[in-house]
Write an enzyme that holds these catalytic residues in place. Structure first.
Site, PDB file in Angstrom:
ATOM      1  N   ALA A   1      36.877  38.222  44.889  1.00 21.27           N
ATOM      2  CA  ALA A   1      36.548  37.412  45.851  1.00 21.27           C
ATOM      3  C   ALA A   1      35.225  36.914  45.692  1.00 21.27           C
ATOM      4  O   ALA A   1      34.272  36.160  46.444  1.00 21.27           O
ATOM      5  CB  ALA A   1      36.772  37.893  47.242  1.00 21.27           C
TER       6      ALA A   1
ATOM      7  N   ASN B   1      43.698  38.552  41.649  1.00 12.80           N
ATOM      8  CA  ASN B   1      42.807  37.483  41.068  1.00 12.80           C
ATOM      9  C   ASN B   1      41.837  38.150  39.959  1.00 12.80           C
ATOM     10  O   ASN B   1      41.352  37.633  38.951  1.00 12.80           O
ATOM     11  CB  ASN B   1      42.061  36.635  42.229  1.00 12.80           C
ATOM     12  CG  ASN B   1      41.029  35.877  41.560  1.00 12.80           C
ATOM     13  OD1 ASN B   1      41.243  34.847  40.955  1.00 12.80           O
ATOM     14  ND2 ASN B   1      39.966  36.106  41.612  1.00 12.80           N
TER      15      ASN B   1
ATOM     16  N   TYR C   1      42.825  39.097  25.186  1.00 14.15           N
ATOM     17  CA  TYR C   1      42.839  38.446  26.475  1.00 14.15           C
ATOM     18  C   TYR C   1      44.190  37.954  26.606  1.00 14.15           C
ATOM     19  O   TYR C   1      44.947  38.014  27.735  1.00 14.15           O
ATOM     20  CB  TYR C   1      41.878  37.469  26.533  1.00 14.15           C
ATOM     21  CG  TYR C   1      41.712  36.777  27.980  1.00 14.15           C
ATOM     22  CD1 TYR C   1      41.486  37.250  29.246  1.00 14.15           C
ATOM     23  CD2 TYR C   1      42.179  35.169  27.980  1.00 14.15           C
ATOM     24  CE1 TYR C   1      41.507  36.708  30.375  1.00 14.15           C
ATOM     25  CE2 TYR C   1      42.184  34.524  29.275  1.00 14.15           C
ATOM     26  CZ  TYR C   1      41.840  35.426  30.388  1.00 14.15           C
ATOM     27  OH  TYR C   1      42.089  34.687  31.568  1.00 14.15           O
TER      28      TYR C   1
HETATM   29  P1  NDP Z   1      34.917  34.646  37.763  1.00 15.17           P
HETATM   30  O1  NDP Z   1      34.118  35.240  36.453  1.00 15.17           O
HETATM   31  O2  NDP Z   1      34.072  33.541  38.330  1.00 15.17           O
HETATM   32  O3  NDP Z   1      35.281  35.466  38.664  1.00 15.17           O
HETATM   33  C1  NDP Z   1      36.141  36.939  38.342  1.00 15.17           C
HETATM   34  C2  NDP Z   1      36.104  37.744  39.512  1.00 15.17           C
HETATM   35  O4  NDP Z   1      36.919  38.861  39.134  1.00 15.17           O
HETATM   36  C3  NDP Z   1      34.911  38.094  40.116  1.00 15.17           C
HETATM   37  O5  NDP Z   1      35.034  37.962  41.707  1.00 15.17           O
HETATM   38  C4  NDP Z   1      34.789  39.358  39.745  1.00 15.17           C
HETATM   39  O6  NDP Z   1      33.972  40.256  40.934  1.00 15.17           O
HETATM   40  C5  NDP Z   1      36.325  40.066  39.540  1.00 15.17           C
HETATM   41  N1  NDP Z   1      36.267  41.282  38.775  1.00 15.17           N
HETATM   42  C6  NDP Z   1      35.968  41.182  37.407  1.00 15.17           C
HETATM   43  N2  NDP Z   1      35.940  42.387  36.922  1.00 15.17           N
HETATM   44  C7  NDP Z   1      36.332  43.305  37.811  1.00 15.17           C
HETATM   45  C8  NDP Z   1      36.401  44.469  38.009  1.00 15.17           C
HETATM   46  N3  NDP Z   1      36.539  45.451  37.234  1.00 15.17           N
HETATM   47  N4  NDP Z   1      36.621  45.262  39.437  1.00 15.17           N
HETATM   48  C9  NDP Z   1      36.621  44.215  40.314  1.00 15.17           C
HETATM   49  N5  NDP Z   1      36.574  43.057  40.286  1.00 15.17           N
HETATM   50  C10 NDP Z   1      36.359  42.531  39.056  1.00 15.17           C
HETATM   51  O7  NDP Z   1      36.199  34.013  36.900  1.00 15.17           O
HETATM   52  P2  NDP Z   1      37.458  33.073  37.587  1.00 15.17           P
HETATM   53  O8  NDP Z   1      37.534  32.927  38.991  1.00 15.17           O
HETATM   54  O9  NDP Z   1      37.726  31.877  36.711  1.00 15.17           O
HETATM   55  O10 NDP Z   1      38.710  34.339  37.180  1.00 15.17           O
HETATM   56  C11 NDP Z   1      39.537  34.587  38.296  1.00 15.17           C
HETATM   57  C12 NDP Z   1      40.821  34.992  37.557  1.00 15.17           C
HETATM   58  O11 NDP Z   1      41.313  33.691  37.025  1.00 15.17           O
HETATM   59  C13 NDP Z   1      40.844  35.813  36.312  1.00 15.17           C
HETATM   60  O12 NDP Z   1      41.965  36.803  36.420  1.00 15.17           O
HETATM   61  C14 NDP Z   1      40.853  35.024  35.013  1.00 15.17           C
HETATM   62  O13 NDP Z   1      41.239  35.572  34.101  1.00 15.17           O
HETATM   63  C15 NDP Z   1      41.747  33.873  35.681  1.00 15.17           C
HETATM   64  N6  NDP Z   1      41.725  32.495  35.055  1.00 15.17           N
HETATM   65  C16 NDP Z   1      40.433  31.694  34.989  1.00 15.17           C
HETATM   66  C17 NDP Z   1      40.647  30.648  34.188  1.00 15.17           C
HETATM   67  C18 NDP Z   1      39.455  29.967  33.970  1.00 15.17           C
HETATM   68  O14 NDP Z   1      39.212  28.952  33.260  1.00 15.17           O
HETATM   69  N7  NDP Z   1      38.371  30.113  34.637  1.00 15.17           N
HETATM   70  C19 NDP Z   1      41.645  30.141  33.635  1.00 15.17           C
HETATM   71  C20 NDP Z   1      42.737  30.862  33.608  1.00 15.17           C
HETATM   72  C21 NDP Z   1      42.824  32.059  34.344  1.00 15.17           C
HETATM   73  P3  NDP Z   1      32.939  41.290  40.266  1.00 15.17           P
HETATM   74  O15 NDP Z   1      32.302  40.798  39.087  1.00 15.17           O
HETATM   75  O16 NDP Z   1      31.910  41.114  41.670  1.00 15.17           O
HETATM   76  O17 NDP Z   1      33.377  42.610  40.239  1.00 15.17           O
HETATM   77  C1  8X3 Z   2      41.368  31.399  30.966  1.00 11.49           C
HETATM   78  C2  8X3 Z   2      41.704  30.095  30.289  1.00 11.49           C
HETATM   79  O1  8X3 Z   2      42.264  29.055  27.938  1.00 11.49           O
HETATM   80  O2  8X3 Z   2      39.921  30.513  28.055  1.00 11.49           O
HETATM   81  O3  8X3 Z   2      42.532  32.065  30.908  1.00 11.49           O
HETATM   82  O4  8X3 Z   2      42.106  31.564  28.099  1.00 11.49           O
HETATM   83  S1  8X3 Z   2      41.536  30.393  28.469  1.00 11.49           S
END
Ligand code: NDP
Ligand code: 8X3
Length: 252
Positions: free
Chosen positions: A10, A87, A153
């Site tokens: 979050a 998430n 990934y």
């Molecule tokens: P962000 O990098 O903005 O957010 C990622 C979040 O995940 C952060 O809050 C981070 O918190 C948390 N996180 C990462 N690693 C850990 C860990 N080891 N323990 C606890 N928390 C963790 O990316 P998004 O909001 O884009 O990503 C959210 C989700 O959406 C992910 O699962 C990503 O794979 C997925 N996604 C994203 C896409 C995109 O294009 N952006 C497309 C498809 C899917 P902190 O670092 O504080 O721990």
């Molecule tokens: C994040 C989107 O296309 O970079 O999951 O894999 S992509």
């Protein structure tokens, strides 16, 4: 009593947008992530802005003991979780399989797959005890397709896809709804994390087209949550209009 949602990851992007949207819908929230300062600020903002209760728990989802300890030690009333949004996740690197880093592979699998499992085991047991709930797993277009250098990934998000289906089957008799929300390109900190702080390279990912923003995914998640109790959205893929597949973009 107000509904409760637990959101992993979050501190940024999609998770943060979900926290804001659900606070506006008067949900009380359990917010998790590693960056405690961000959790504290977000909790204070949401508490002040929407008058909802917010609990925070800073832990790394890769650390099973910490996951269990932090979640178990929440006061009992916080364990009446209605919605879990799995998430937290990330990508590290974009290299062909022969050149990939062991460390990057471990990080992605440990976070996206094992971390999701650790949180889900604890929270679905609460839901079973409470006789219902809803789990929303954030997958990806990378869980539906495989693209060059996306190897590990993509594998981790294909695993999320399989786990979503498995959870739906295993939790069927407990009245728990299970959904996978699969975004295409969303402009968040995702690419900066993938490219390890290289902001210029991250920015290029979203150049020449209009990507999704985190709120677009939060809106989709709210659609899923707000269906009547007898309706489950199994799987939903959300792409920018300018993206037709994991790699095909209509760039200016
Ligand atoms: P962000 O990098 O903005 O957010 C990622 C979040 O995940 C952060 O809050 C981070 O918190 C948390 N996180 C990462 N690693 C850990 C860990 N080891 N323990 C606890 N928390 C963790 O990316 P998004 O909001 O884009 O990503 C959210 C989700 O959406 C992910 O699962 C990503 O794979 C997925 N996604 C994203 C896409 C995109 O294009 N952006 C497309 C498809 C899917 P902190 O670092 O504080 O721990
Ligand atoms: C994040 C989107 O296309 O970079 O999951 O894999 S992509």
């Amino acid at each position: 009593m107000a509904n409760i949602a637990l959101i992993t990851g979050a501190t940024s992007g999609i998770g943060e947008a979900c926290a804001k949207l659900l606070a506006a819908q008067q949900y009380n929230l359990i917010l998790t992530g590693r960056r405690e300062d961000r959790l504290e600020k977000l909790a204070a903002d949401l508490n002040n802005g929407y008058n909802v209760e917010v609990a925070i728990a800073a832990f790394d989802v890769r650390n099973r003991e910490d996951v269990v300890k932090n979640l178990d030690s929440l006061p009992p009333h916080w364990k009446n979780v209605d919605v879990l949004i799995n998430n937290a996740g990330l990508s590290q690197g974009l290299d062909p399989i022969n050149a990939g880093s062991y460390e990057d592979w471990d990080t992605m699998i440990d976070t996206n797959v094992k971390g999701l499992l650790y949180v889900s085991k604890v929270v679905t047991n609460w839901m079973i005890h409470n006789r219902g709930g809803q789990v929303i797993n954030i997958g990806s277009i990378a869980g539906k397709e495989v693209y060059p250098n996306g190897n590990v990934y993509c594998a981790s998000k294909h695993a999320v896809d399989a786990l979503t289906k498995g959870m739906r089957i295993d939790l069927l008799n407990h009245g728990i709804r299970v959904t996978s929300v699969n975004p295409g390109a969303v402009e968040t900190e995702f690419s900066e994390v993938r490219f390890k702080g290289d902001k210029a390279r991250a920015k290029k990912v979203y150049e020449g087209f209009e990507p999704l923003i985190a709120k677009d995914i939060a809106d989709t998640i709210w659609f899923v949550i707000s269906r009547p109790a007898h309706v489950n959205i199994n799987d939903i893929t959300v792409m920018p209009t300018a993206q037709a597949s994991a790699t095909l973009f209509n760039r200016n």
